[in-house]
Design a protein around this motif. Structure first.
Motif, PDB file in Angstrom:
ATOM      1  N   ARG A   7       0.864  -1.100   0.054  1.00  0.00           N
ATOM      2  CA  ARG A   7       0.113  -0.087   0.138  1.00  0.00           C
ATOM      3  C   ARG A   7       1.113   1.266   0.099  1.00  0.00           C
ATOM      4  O   ARG A   7       1.840   1.314   0.873  1.00  0.00           O
ATOM      5  N   ASN A   8       0.670   2.031  -1.009  1.00  0.00           N
ATOM      6  CA  ASN A   8       1.404   3.485  -1.059  1.00  0.00           C
ATOM      7  C   ASN A   8       2.917   2.881  -1.385  1.00  0.00           C
ATOM      8  O   ASN A   8       3.732   3.499  -0.759  1.00  0.00           O
ATOM      9  N   GLY A   9       3.154   1.736  -1.926  1.00  0.00           N
ATOM     10  CA  GLY A   9       4.599   1.406  -2.403  1.00  0.00           C
ATOM     11  C   GLY A   9       5.229   0.729  -1.171  1.00  0.00           C
ATOM     12  O   GLY A   9       6.533   0.395  -1.096  1.00  0.00           O
ATOM     13  N   ARG A  10       4.662   0.622   0.170  1.00  0.00           N
ATOM     14  CA  ARG A  10       5.130  -0.106   1.311  1.00  0.00           C
ATOM     15  C   ARG A  10       4.652  -1.449   1.480  1.00  0.00           C
ATOM     16  O   ARG A  10       3.526  -1.692   1.517  1.00  0.00           O
ATOM     17  N   ALA A  11       5.517  -2.478   1.849  1.00  0.00           N
ATOM     18  CA  ALA A  11       4.934  -3.752   2.071  1.00  0.00           C
ATOM     19  C   ALA A  11       4.177  -3.608   3.610  1.00  0.00           C
ATOM     20  O   ALA A  11       4.596  -2.911   4.508  1.00  0.00           O
ATOM     21  N   GLN A  12       2.708  -4.093   3.713  1.00  0.00           N
ATOM     22  CA  GLN A  12       2.095  -4.125   4.816  1.00  0.00           C
ATOM     23  C   GLN A  12       2.251  -5.625   5.557  1.00  0.00           C
ATOM     24  O   GLN A  12       2.877  -6.648   5.259  1.00  0.00           O
ATOM     25  N   PRO A  13       2.137  -5.410   6.884  1.00  0.00           N
ATOM     26  CA  PRO A  13       2.340  -6.553   7.798  1.00  0.00           C
ATOM     27  C   PRO A  13       1.439  -7.812   7.433  1.00  0.00           C
ATOM     28  O   PRO A  13       0.534  -7.788   6.709  1.00  0.00           O
ATOM     29  N   THR A  14       2.466  -9.091   7.670  1.00  0.00           N
ATOM     30  CA  THR A  14       1.621 -10.526   7.269  1.00  0.00           C
ATOM     31  C   THR A  14       0.355 -10.626   8.150  1.00  0.00           C
ATOM     32  O   THR A  14       0.387 -10.318   9.494  1.00  0.00           O
ATOM     33  N   ASP A  15      -0.581 -11.117   7.542  1.00  0.00           N
ATOM     34  CA  ASP A  15      -1.862 -11.400   8.114  1.00  0.00           C
ATOM     35  C   ASP A  15      -1.717 -12.934   8.488  1.00  0.00           C
ATOM     36  O   ASP A  15      -1.532 -13.746   7.727  1.00  0.00           O
ATOM     37  N   PRO A  16      -1.943 -13.267   9.924  1.00  0.00           N
ATOM     38  CA  PRO A  16      -1.632 -14.548  10.304  1.00  0.00           C
ATOM     39  C   PRO A  16      -2.719 -15.575   9.681  1.00  0.00           C
ATOM     40  O   PRO A  16      -2.281 -16.724   9.133  1.00  0.00           O
ATOM     41  N   ALA A  17      -4.020 -15.080   8.893  1.00  0.00           N
ATOM     42  CA  ALA A  17      -4.793 -16.013   8.306  1.00  0.00           C
ATOM     43  C   ALA A  17      -4.208 -16.367   6.896  1.00  0.00           C
ATOM     44  O   ALA A  17      -4.507 -17.458   6.576  1.00  0.00           O
ATOM     45  N   ALA A  18      -3.313 -15.621   6.564  1.00  0.00           N
ATOM     46  CA  ALA A  18      -2.933 -15.889   5.297  1.00  0.00           C
ATOM     47  C   ALA A  18      -1.843 -17.038   5.080  1.00  0.00           C
ATOM     48  O   ALA A  18      -1.496 -17.817   4.292  1.00  0.00           O
ATOM     49  N   ARG A  47       3.109 -15.975  16.152  1.00  0.00           N
ATOM     50  CA  ARG A  47       1.878 -14.761  16.195  1.00  0.00           C
ATOM     51  C   ARG A  47       2.471 -13.520  16.742  1.00  0.00           C
ATOM     52  O   ARG A  47       2.257 -12.583  16.495  1.00  0.00           O
ATOM     53  N   LYS A  48       3.569 -13.797  17.920  1.00  0.00           N
ATOM     54  CA  LYS A  48       4.106 -12.748  18.467  1.00  0.00           C
ATOM     55  C   LYS A  48       4.987 -12.083  17.458  1.00  0.00           C
ATOM     56  O   LYS A  48       5.110 -10.693  17.623  1.00  0.00           O
ATOM     57  N   LEU A  49       5.715 -12.794  16.675  1.00  0.00           N
ATOM     58  CA  LEU A  49       6.600 -12.213  15.625  1.00  0.00           C
ATOM     59  C   LEU A  49       5.988 -11.272  14.628  1.00  0.00           C
ATOM     60  O   LEU A  49       6.171 -10.360  14.419  1.00  0.00           O
ATOM     61  N   LEU A  50       4.771 -11.971  14.243  1.00  0.00           N
ATOM     62  CA  LEU A  50       3.888 -11.015  13.281  1.00  0.00           C
ATOM     63  C   LEU A  50       3.119  -9.871  13.723  1.00  0.00           C
ATOM     64  O   LEU A  50       3.231  -8.854  13.143  1.00  0.00           O
ATOM     65  N   ALA A  51       2.906  -9.988  15.069  1.00  0.00           N
ATOM     66  CA  ALA A  51       2.271  -8.685  15.767  1.00  0.00           C
ATOM     67  C   ALA A  51       3.337  -7.587  16.055  1.00  0.00           C
ATOM     68  O   ALA A  51       2.831  -6.299  15.903  1.00  0.00           O
ATOM     69  N   ARG A  52       4.473  -7.790  15.917  1.00  0.00           N
ATOM     70  CA  ARG A  52       5.740  -6.873  15.968  1.00  0.00           C
ATOM     71  C   ARG A  52       6.400  -6.496  14.660  1.00  0.00           C
ATOM     72  O   ARG A  52       7.023  -5.637  14.469  1.00  0.00           O
ATOM     73  N   GLU A  53       5.619  -7.296  13.422  1.00  0.00           N
ATOM     74  CA  GLU A  53       6.245  -7.008  12.186  1.00  0.00           C
ATOM     75  C   GLU A  53       6.364  -5.746  11.806  1.00  0.00           C
ATOM     76  O   GLU A  53       6.979  -4.960  11.219  1.00  0.00           O
ATOM     77  N   ALA A  54       5.144  -5.068  11.917  1.00  0.00           N
ATOM     78  CA  ALA A  54       4.796  -3.651  11.160  1.00  0.00           C
ATOM     79  C   ALA A  54       5.730  -2.692  12.067  1.00  0.00           C
ATOM     80  O   ALA A  54       6.270  -1.786  11.355  1.00  0.00           O
ATOM     81  N   GLY A  55       5.722  -2.650  13.420  1.00  0.00           N
ATOM     82  CA  GLY A  55       6.395  -1.798  14.385  1.00  0.00           C
ATOM     83  C   GLY A  55       7.937  -2.002  13.892  1.00  0.00           C
ATOM     84  O   GLY A  55       8.809  -1.041  13.693  1.00  0.00           O
ATOM     85  N   THR A  56       8.564  -3.226  13.584  1.00  0.00           N
ATOM     86  CA  THR A  56       9.740  -3.336  13.179  1.00  0.00           C
ATOM     87  C   THR A  56      10.123  -2.844  11.870  1.00  0.00           C
ATOM     88  O   THR A  56      11.166  -2.168  11.445  1.00  0.00           O
ATOM     89  N   THR A  58       8.628   0.060  10.594  1.00  0.00           N
ATOM     90  CA  THR A  58       8.631   1.305  10.515  1.00  0.00           C
ATOM     91  C   THR A  58       9.883   1.797  11.527  1.00  0.00           C
ATOM     92  O   THR A  58      10.497   3.053  11.200  1.00  0.00           O
ATOM     93  N   GLY A  59      10.242   1.098  12.513  1.00  0.00           N
ATOM     94  CA  GLY A  59      11.205   1.479  13.471  1.00  0.00           C
ATOM     95  C   GLY A  59      11.021   2.549  14.257  1.00  0.00           C
ATOM     96  O   GLY A  59      11.860   2.977  14.885  1.00  0.00           O
ATOM     97  N   THR A  60       9.650   2.995  14.403  1.00  0.00           N
ATOM     98  CA  THR A  60       9.258   3.948  15.523  1.00  0.00           C
ATOM     99  C   THR A  60       9.450   3.670  16.955  1.00  0.00           C
ATOM    100  O   THR A  60      10.027   4.534  17.521  1.00  0.00           O
ATOM    101  N   ASP A  61       9.460   2.301  17.398  1.00  0.00           N
ATOM    102  CA  ASP A  61       9.722   2.004  18.576  1.00  0.00           C
ATOM    103  C   ASP A  61      10.479   0.778  18.556  1.00  0.00           C
ATOM    104  O   ASP A  61      10.260  -0.217  18.128  1.00  0.00           O
ATOM    105  N   PRO A  62      11.729   1.013  19.021  1.00  0.00           N
ATOM    106  CA  PRO A  62      12.854  -0.195  19.156  1.00  0.00           C
ATOM    107  C   PRO A  62      12.407  -1.610  19.906  1.00  0.00           C
ATOM    108  O   PRO A  62      12.787  -2.579  19.500  1.00  0.00           O
ATOM    109  N   GLU A  63      11.276  -1.172  20.812  1.00  0.00           N
ATOM    110  CA  GLU A  63      10.726  -2.411  21.574  1.00  0.00           C
ATOM    111  C   GLU A  63      10.151  -3.458  20.488  1.00  0.00           C
ATOM    112  O   GLU A  63      10.093  -4.735  20.742  1.00  0.00           O
ATOM    113  N   ASP A  64       9.651  -2.840  19.244  1.00  0.00           N
ATOM    114  CA  ASP A  64       8.936  -4.146  18.295  1.00  0.00           C
ATOM    115  C   ASP A  64       9.859  -4.796  17.906  1.00  0.00           C
ATOM    116  O   ASP A  64       9.777  -5.939  17.759  1.00  0.00           O
TER     117      ASP A  64
END
Length: 336
Positions: A7-18, A47-56, A58-64
């Motif tokens: 979306r807008n040229g950026r990869a979106q986080p992985t959907d667990p259902a996919a 699931r924990k890995l996927l939940a943090r993928e989007a934040g990883t 973007t790099g906004t919060d290093p905790e992701d």
């Protein structure tokens, strides 16, 4: 099937259902086959890995990124100790997790270093803080390069394939094989191998161990902790508290030796940056290196007592064979 969209040229986080994961995370009763517990653990950590993928990304919060890396390491650990229960695919997946872990680890190391140095610089006199910030900016630039490599890895088809392979391992066959190809009899047997490796590494240490040897101890302790977490999920309720104590002991052990490693790395990085620094930055770098060496000394004094706590907890859960008594040599040798 693709696991992410753009979306807008950026990869979106992985959907667990996919990936074919169920809406509700899998569960396993304490009496379920060992392989089922391993699959459930992989399901939860994926699931924990996927939940943090989007934040990883973007790099906004290093905790992701940190939590994404933790989930990855736990999966690698469980596949190392119990992967044979899942068949030959487990080892291949573990190797690919190692590939991804390198990219995550490189950025994480810079996140830790930069965050720590910023805290140290804030304790300096106001007149020295600008030079401290210039020093930190050198590492910020290096982190940017590492982050670009990570972004490429997360956008690579290799990453997508890896996610599918992990998800495939989480699926419980209709007739789960209850045979134990490694000859293990339960969670206690699983704990003995990582415990023996840690104990052997401790016994091999000289009185003043090299920094790399203490870093290796931390890695052994982490593997023992992750194995204990899996073992607790398979244990009877009356035994779970004993595993919890072992987990707490190894976590504290990791923390202290992690502080030691962070101090060692920070001192080395700061020294290496001196060639790019002016006189003011060089002065601040010297102060930081001195601060890190003091932290290193504190950690070296603290870890032997924590090792004794691990021995006691491991003995309580039966990870130490009855014919083997806890080794207190390391503590005596270091005056603890």
């Amino acid at each position: 099937m693709t696991t992410s969209s753009r979306r807008n040229g950026r990869a979106q986080p992985t959907d667990p259902a996919a990936l074919g994961l169920a809406v509700v995370p899998r569960k396993a009763a304490p009496g379920a086959p060992a392989a089922t517990h391993v699959r459930v653990k992989l399901d939860h950590e994926l699931r924990k890995l996927l939940a943090r993928e989007a934040g990883t990304r973007t790099g906004t919060d290093p905790e992701d990124l940190h939590q994404m890396r933790v989930a990855l390491r736990r999966m690698r650990s469980v596949l190392k100790t119990s992967g044979p229960l899942l068949g030959p695919d487990g080892e291949q997946v573990r190797g690919e997790l190692g590939w991804l872990g390198q990219s995550l680890g490189e950025v994480r190391d810079y996140d830790v270093l930069i965050g720590h140095l910023r805290e140290v610089v804030r304790t300096f006199e106001v007149r020295d803080q600008p030079a401290g910030r210039r020093l930190v900016s050198l590492f910020v630039a290096e982190r940017g390069t590492a982050r670009r490599r990570l972004t490429r890895a997360l956008s690579d088809a290799r990453y997508t394939t890896l996610l599918h392979e992990i998800a495939q391992l989480t699926h419980v066959p209709e007739h789960e094989n209850t045979a134990d190809p490694a000859g293990r009899t339960g969670p206690i047997a699983d704990l003995r191998k990582p415990y023996r490796k840690l104990a052997k590494a401790v016994r091999a240490l000289p009185a003043d161990p090299p920094d790399d040897d203490l870093h290796a101890l931390r890695i052994h302790g982490k593997k023992l902790r992750y194995t204990a977490e899996l073992a607790r999920s398979t244990a009877k309720k009356k035994d779970a508290a004993k595993f919890t104590e072992l987990i707490k002991a190894t976590r504290k052990f990791q923390t202290v030796l992690g502080d030691h490693q962070d101090a060692v790395v920070a001192a080395e990085k700061v020294r290496a940056a001196l060639g790019k620094a002016d006189a003011e930055v060089g002065f601040v770098a010297g102060r930081i290196a001195e601060h890190e060496l003091a932290k290193r000394a504190e950690a070296r004094a603290a870890w032997p007592k924590l090792w004794a706590r691990i021995q006691k907890a491991a003995d309580a859960v039966g990870a130490i064979k009855a014919t083997t008594k806890p080794d207190t040599t390391a503590s005596r040798r270091r005056g603890c």
